[in-house]
Design a protein around this motif. Structure first.
Motif, PDB file in Angstrom:
ATOM      1  N   ALA A  31       0.805  -1.055   0.052  1.00 23.39           N
ATOM      2  CA  ALA A  31       0.033   0.027   0.104  1.00 23.39           C
ATOM      3  C   ALA A  31       0.833   1.133   0.073  1.00 23.39           C
ATOM      4  CB  ALA A  31      -0.973   0.126   1.218  1.00 23.39           C
ATOM      5  N   THR A  32       1.817   1.230   0.924  1.00 19.06           N
ATOM      6  CA  THR A  32       2.747   2.378   0.813  1.00 19.06           C
ATOM      7  C   THR A  32       3.554   2.576  -0.710  1.00 19.06           C
ATOM      8  OG1 THR A  32       3.341   2.205   3.285  1.00 19.06           O
ATOM      9  CG2 THR A  32       4.824   3.234   2.073  1.00 19.06           C
ATOM     10  N   LEU A  33       3.876   1.344  -1.084  1.00 20.86           N
ATOM     11  CA  LEU A  33       4.785   1.484  -2.345  1.00 20.86           C
ATOM     12  C   LEU A  33       3.447   2.090  -3.465  1.00 20.86           C
ATOM     13  CD1 LEU A  33       6.949  -1.649  -2.470  1.00 20.86           C
ATOM     14  CD2 LEU A  33       7.420   0.582  -2.256  1.00 20.86           C
ATOM     15  N   ASP A  34       2.473   1.700  -3.394  1.00 16.78           N
ATOM     16  CA  ASP A  34       1.431   2.128  -4.384  1.00 16.78           C
ATOM     17  C   ASP A  34       1.054   3.489  -4.306  1.00 16.78           C
ATOM     18  OD1 ASP A  34      -0.727   1.510  -6.387  1.00 16.78           O
ATOM     19  OD2 ASP A  34      -2.053   2.141  -4.471  1.00 16.78           O
ATOM     20  N   ALA A  35       1.130   4.129  -2.888  1.00 20.22           N
ATOM     21  CA  ALA A  35       1.043   5.437  -2.828  1.00 20.22           C
ATOM     22  C   ALA A  35       2.200   6.200  -3.375  1.00 20.22           C
ATOM     23  CB  ALA A  35       0.736   5.630  -1.296  1.00 20.22           C
ATOM     24  N   GLU A  36       3.293   5.728  -3.178  1.00 22.97           N
ATOM     25  CA  GLU A  36       4.389   6.484  -3.412  1.00 22.97           C
ATOM     26  C   GLU A  36       4.553   6.502  -5.016  1.00 22.97           C
ATOM     27  OE1 GLU A  36       7.982   8.416  -2.319  1.00 22.97           O
ATOM     28  OE2 GLU A  36       6.715   7.488  -0.756  1.00 22.97           O
ATOM     29  N   GLU A  84       4.183   9.345 -10.062  1.00 27.07           N
ATOM     30  CA  GLU A  84       3.801   9.421 -11.489  1.00 27.07           C
ATOM     31  C   GLU A  84       2.870  10.751 -11.637  1.00 27.07           C
ATOM     32  OE1 GLU A  84       1.130   5.889 -11.851  1.00 27.07           O
ATOM     33  OE2 GLU A  84       2.800   4.747 -12.604  1.00 27.07           O
ATOM     34  N   THR A  85       2.187  11.207 -10.600  1.00 26.50           N
ATOM     35  CA  THR A  85       1.246  12.504 -10.695  1.00 26.50           C
ATOM     36  C   THR A  85       2.196  13.521 -10.667  1.00 26.50           C
ATOM     37  OG1 THR A  85      -0.521  11.659  -9.405  1.00 26.50           O
ATOM     38  CG2 THR A  85      -0.164  13.951  -9.554  1.00 26.50           C
ATOM     39  N   HIS A  86       3.358  13.557 -10.261  1.00 25.92           N
ATOM     40  CA  HIS A  86       4.416  14.796 -10.230  1.00 25.92           C
ATOM     41  C   HIS A  86       5.159  14.816 -11.441  1.00 25.92           C
ATOM     42  CE1 HIS A  86       7.469  17.181  -9.106  1.00 25.92           C
ATOM     43  NE2 HIS A  86       8.600  16.422  -9.777  1.00 25.92           N
ATOM     44  N   ALA A  87       5.292  13.480 -12.304  1.00 30.71           N
ATOM     45  CA  ALA A  87       5.837  13.389 -13.568  1.00 30.71           C
ATOM     46  C   ALA A  87       4.959  14.005 -14.422  1.00 30.71           C
ATOM     47  CB  ALA A  87       6.267  12.104 -13.778  1.00 30.71           C
ATOM     48  N   TYR A  88       3.657  13.742 -14.367  1.00 38.45           N
ATOM     49  CA  TYR A  88       2.751  14.065 -15.319  1.00 38.45           C
ATOM     50  C   TYR A  88       2.520  15.477 -15.240  1.00 38.45           C
ATOM     51  CZ  TYR A  88      -1.922  14.253 -17.542  1.00 38.45           C
ATOM     52  OH  TYR A  88      -3.087  14.521 -18.244  1.00 38.45           O
TER      53      TYR A  88
END
Length: 65
Positions: free
Chosen positions: A35-40, A45-49
């Motif tokens: 769950a932590t890795l998924d959030a990370e 991805e959001t930052h890169a987008y």
């Protein structure tokens, strides 16, 4: 995947963050770790987008100037 900075831990690569999570003391709860890795990953991805859109908009503005 090329490491980049950003997400919730600016200045560290994803590999650095993963290594930190895996070295954290205490029992290894696989579901919590995933769950932590998924959030990370989602945060990075959001930052890169967003960065891609910002770069594209800056390029468009430069062309119009």
């Amino acid at each position: 995947m090329t490491p980049h900075t950003g997400g919730s831990h600016a200045g560290s690569t994803f590999h650095d963050r993963l290594a930190t999570l895996l070295r954290t003391p205490g029992p290894l709860d696989v579901k919590a770790l995933l769950a932590t890795l998924d959030a990370e990953v989602a945060a990075r991805e959001t930052h890169a987008y967003k960065a891609g859109w910002n770069d594209a908009l800056a390029e468009l503005r430069a062309r119009r100037a």
